[in-house]
Design an enzyme around this catalytic site. Structure first.
Site, PDB file in Angstrom:
ATOM      1  N   GLY A  68       0.821  -1.201   0.000  1.00 53.71           N
ATOM      2  CA  GLY A  68       0.000   0.000   0.000  1.00 53.71           C
ATOM      3  C   GLY A  68       0.850   1.243   0.000  1.00 53.71           C
ATOM      4  O   GLY A  68       1.969   1.245   0.513  1.00 53.71           O
ATOM      5  N   ASP A  69       0.319   2.290  -0.597  1.00 49.45           N
ATOM      6  CA  ASP A  69       0.995   3.582  -0.547  1.00 49.45           C
ATOM      7  C   ASP A  69      -0.036   4.681  -0.739  1.00 49.45           C
ATOM      8  O   ASP A  69      -1.163   4.430  -1.169  1.00 49.45           O
ATOM      9  CB  ASP A  69       2.089   3.703  -1.599  1.00 49.45           C
ATOM     10  CG  ASP A  69       3.205   4.621  -1.128  1.00 49.45           C
ATOM     11  OD1 ASP A  69       2.917   5.728  -0.631  1.00 49.45           O
ATOM     12  OD2 ASP A  69       4.379   4.240  -1.249  1.00 49.45           O
TER      13      ASP A  69
END
Length: 192
Positions: A68-69
């Site tokens: 995730g980012d």
């Protein structure tokens, strides 16, 4: 099934832990600066690309790996985490009275392949801020907010900076938890 979070993010670890998900956390081996330098797309596609690279950086056969980012977009430009308190204050004042966007990318990888993707977005409208207000906020919130892309934590004192927020709360915190839970249930990676 082994579930691994490819992240050092304390907030992502906390969200998963508080949702009762059993997982391991491992740091992703990704050169984010290089990815950002060669990326020629919009901030939303950058967030997804970074999430993919994080998930694919870990090689654990059979495991589902979460990558995730989040990227802050303001006036069409992507912003990194502020490098100093002074930069954070300038950014908060600049975004004051305007809307910025938190673009998030979330993926699952398994055996070296991306098997699921999710892109999320939240519109964050800040109230106008003076330099003294931004300074007072940063002094009260502490240096920990420099670890966030927006230099604020909506779940704490940062709520006082906003007029309006539109979007999924978990996306704002950096992990679109509800779509992830749905996909984990679909894959029988969660019992209920």
């Amino acid at each position: 099934m082994t579930l691994i979070l490819a992240s050092r993010s304390a907030s992502r670890r906390t969200l998963l832990r508080e949702a009762g998900i059993s997982f391991e956390a491992r740091a992703a081996d990704v050169d984010e600066a290089a990815t950002k330098a060669r990326h020629d797309g919009d901030p939303a596609s950058l967030a997804l690309r970074l999430a993919e690279e994080k998930a694919l950086s870990l090689d654990v056969p059979g495991a589902l790996i979460i990558g995730g980012d989040q990227v802050l977009e303001f006036e069409g430009r992507a912003y990194d985490k502020p490098r100093s308190g002074e930069e954070a204050i300038r950014r908060l004042v600049m975004m004051g009275g305007h809307t910025h966007y938190l673009r998030s990318g979330l993926v699952l990888a398994q055996d070296g392949q991306i098997v699921w993707r999710h892109a999320g977005s939240a519109a964050m409208t800040m109230r106008p801020l003076t330099q003294s207000e931004a300074t007072a906020y940063l002094d009260a919130a502490g240096e920990g907010v420099l670890a966030t892309v927006g230099a604020y934590e909506l779940e704490g004192l940062g709520a006082r900076l906003f007029e309006r927020v539109e979007g999924d709360y978990f996306t704002i915190l950096g992990l679109a938890l509800l779509p992830l839970l749905e996909e984990l249930r679909r894959r029988d990676a969660l019992p209920w």
